[in-house]
Design a protein around this motif. Structure first.
Motif, PDB file in Angstrom:
ATOM      1  N   LEU A 159      -5.032  12.119   1.604  1.00 51.82           N
ATOM      2  CA  LEU A 159      -6.430  12.060   2.012  1.00 51.82           C
ATOM      3  C   LEU A 159      -7.044  10.736   1.546  1.00 51.82           C
ATOM      4  CD1 LEU A 159      -8.933  13.395   3.238  1.00 51.82           C
ATOM      5  CD2 LEU A 159      -9.376  14.438   1.012  1.00 51.82           C
ATOM      6  N   ARG A 160      -6.732  10.346   0.312  1.00 46.92           N
ATOM      7  CA  ARG A 160      -7.237   9.072  -0.208  1.00 46.92           C
ATOM      8  C   ARG A 160      -6.699   7.900   0.601  1.00 46.92           C
ATOM      9  NH1 ARG A 160      -4.772   5.640  -3.558  1.00 46.92           N
ATOM     10  NH2 ARG A 160      -3.292   7.228  -4.258  1.00 46.92           N
ATOM     11  N   LEU A 161      -5.396   7.913   0.888  1.00 49.01           N
ATOM     12  CA  LEU A 161      -4.807   6.822   1.663  1.00 49.01           C
ATOM     13  C   LEU A 161      -5.426   6.745   3.055  1.00 49.01           C
ATOM     14  CD1 LEU A 161      -1.013   7.156   0.743  1.00 49.01           C
ATOM     15  CD2 LEU A 161      -2.684   5.532  -0.174  1.00 49.01           C
ATOM     16  N   MET A 162      -5.662   7.902   3.656  1.00 50.10           N
ATOM     17  CA  MET A 162      -6.252   7.934   4.990  1.00 50.10           C
ATOM     18  C   MET A 162      -7.671   7.368   4.974  1.00 50.10           C
ATOM     19  SD  MET A 162      -6.840  11.174   7.548  1.00 50.10           S
ATOM     20  CE  MET A 162      -8.067  11.942   6.477  1.00 50.10           C
ATOM     21  N   LEU A 163      -8.472   7.769   3.985  1.00 53.12           N
ATOM     22  CA  LEU A 163      -9.857   7.306   3.914  1.00 53.12           C
ATOM     23  C   LEU A 163      -9.927   5.808   3.649  1.00 53.12           C
ATOM     24  CD1 LEU A 163     -12.887   7.764   3.865  1.00 53.12           C
ATOM     25  CD2 LEU A 163     -12.684   8.394   1.440  1.00 53.12           C
ATOM     26  N   ILE A 164      -9.186   5.341   2.667  1.00 58.19           N
ATOM     27  CA  ILE A 164      -9.228   3.909   2.346  1.00 58.19           C
ATOM     28  C   ILE A 164      -8.682   3.088   3.512  1.00 58.19           C
ATOM     29  CG2 ILE A 164      -8.263   2.116   0.843  1.00 58.19           C
ATOM     30  CD1 ILE A 164      -8.497   4.055  -1.468  1.00 58.19           C
ATOM     31  N   GLY A 165      -7.640   3.597   4.170  1.00 60.03           N
ATOM     32  CA  GLY A 165      -7.101   2.899   5.325  1.00 60.03           C
ATOM     33  C   GLY A 165      -8.136   2.786   6.434  1.00 60.03           C
ATOM     34  N   ALA A 166      -8.869   3.871   6.687  1.00 58.55           N
ATOM     35  CA  ALA A 166      -9.901   3.860   7.723  1.00 58.55           C
ATOM     36  C   ALA A 166     -11.033   2.904   7.358  1.00 58.55           C
ATOM     37  CB  ALA A 166     -10.452   5.271   7.928  1.00 58.55           C
ATOM     38  N   LEU A 167     -11.433   2.921   6.097  1.00 58.57           N
ATOM     39  CA  LEU A 167     -12.501   2.021   5.650  1.00 58.57           C
ATOM     40  C   LEU A 167     -12.062   0.561   5.787  1.00 58.57           C
ATOM     41  CD1 LEU A 167     -13.681   3.912   2.427  1.00 58.57           C
ATOM     42  CD2 LEU A 167     -14.878   3.813   4.627  1.00 58.57           C
ATOM     43  N   ASN A 168     -10.849   0.273   5.349  1.00 58.38           N
ATOM     44  CA  ASN A 168     -10.366  -1.112   5.382  1.00 58.38           C
ATOM     45  C   ASN A 168     -10.158  -1.614   6.807  1.00 58.38           C
ATOM     46  OD1 ASN A 168     -10.422  -1.205   2.620  1.00 58.38           O
ATOM     47  ND2 ASN A 168      -8.215  -1.012   2.339  1.00 58.38           N
ATOM     48  N   TRP A 169      -9.833  -0.717   7.722  1.00 62.02           N
ATOM     49  CA  TRP A 169      -9.603  -1.125   9.104  1.00 62.02           C
ATOM     50  C   TRP A 169     -10.907  -1.508   9.803  1.00 62.02           C
ATOM     51  CZ3 TRP A 169      -5.381  -2.809  11.118  1.00 62.02           C
ATOM     52  CH2 TRP A 169      -5.230  -2.890  12.506  1.00 62.02           C
ATOM     53  N   SER A 170     -12.021  -1.257   9.139  1.00 58.98           N
ATOM     54  CA  SER A 170     -13.317  -1.568   9.758  1.00 58.98           C
ATOM     55  C   SER A 170     -13.475  -3.054  10.041  1.00 58.98           C
ATOM     56  CB  SER A 170     -14.465  -1.091   8.858  1.00 58.98           C
ATOM     57  OG  SER A 170     -14.462  -1.810   7.626  1.00 58.98           O
TER      58      SER A 170
END
Length: 200
Positions: A159-170
């Protein structure tokens, strides 16, 4: 006494030059990439003689390491300040996500982009140190996610990897003038919370 006054006056200028170099390096690494930027380019950006830059940093790798560390410090301070005003676990994660997005897209964009785009394996000799800086920063999100009331079958690590990945892809899709970071973060966390409230 004269010697003391001279020393006191000199130190702020040295510190200021280091900050100028870091800001210039972050900007050029972001615009051109780490490998396409030379120490001479960075020195020129702050009107410094090429040889003088080595008084502050002995290599481009060491400068990248300093940019990473400074970026993590600046972004981390934003996240800590945002989280510190909240008590609800979901609201705290939302505030942290908004602060992270704000740093990526607005306040510390150059530093943040360098941390996202320049992978540790691309920097000879300092990859482990760069990974440690990233890991230490991401610990903030690990603790926030650990505090969430989630179903037992939810894997908090992913869940953490998914959230940080989504944030960083912004950095790929975010455009100035669009939704504010706070709006995007609220949408992200609302989606996560809906899944949690519905049992995953």
């Amino acid at each position: 006494m004269a010697g003391e006054i001279q020393t006191t006056g000199r130190m702020p200028r040295q510190d200021n030059r280091r900050v100028q170099l870091l800001d210039a390096a972050a900007r050029l690494f972001c615009q051109r990439g780490f490998h396409a930027t030379s120490m001479r380019d960075i020195a020129k950006a702050v009107d410094m003689l090429s040889g003088s830059i080595y008084y502050h940093f002995n290599s481009k790798q060491q400068m990248l390491l300093a940019v990473y560390a400074e970026g993590a410090r600046r972004i981390g301070e934003l996240v800590d300040a945002a989280v510190g005003r909240e008590t609800d676990p979901w609201t705290r994660l939302e505030a942290a996500s908004a602060a992270h997005l704000n740093a990526l897209s607005i306040t510390h964009r150059d530093y943040a982009q360098v941390m996202i785009r320049t992978l540790p394996q691309e920097a000879d000799g300092i990859g482990t140190q760069l990974r440690d800086i990233r890991r230490d920063y991401e610990t903030k999100f690990r603790r926030l996610i650990d505090a969430l009331p989630l179903p037992p079958d939810v894997d908090r690590h992913y869940l953490r990897l998914m959230l940080i990945g989504a944030l960083n892809w912004s950095h790929v899709w975010y455009r100035p003038g669009g939704d504010r970071p706070e709006v995007v973060a609220k949408a992200f966390i609302r989606s996560l919370r809906q899944r949690a409230d519905n049992g995953g």
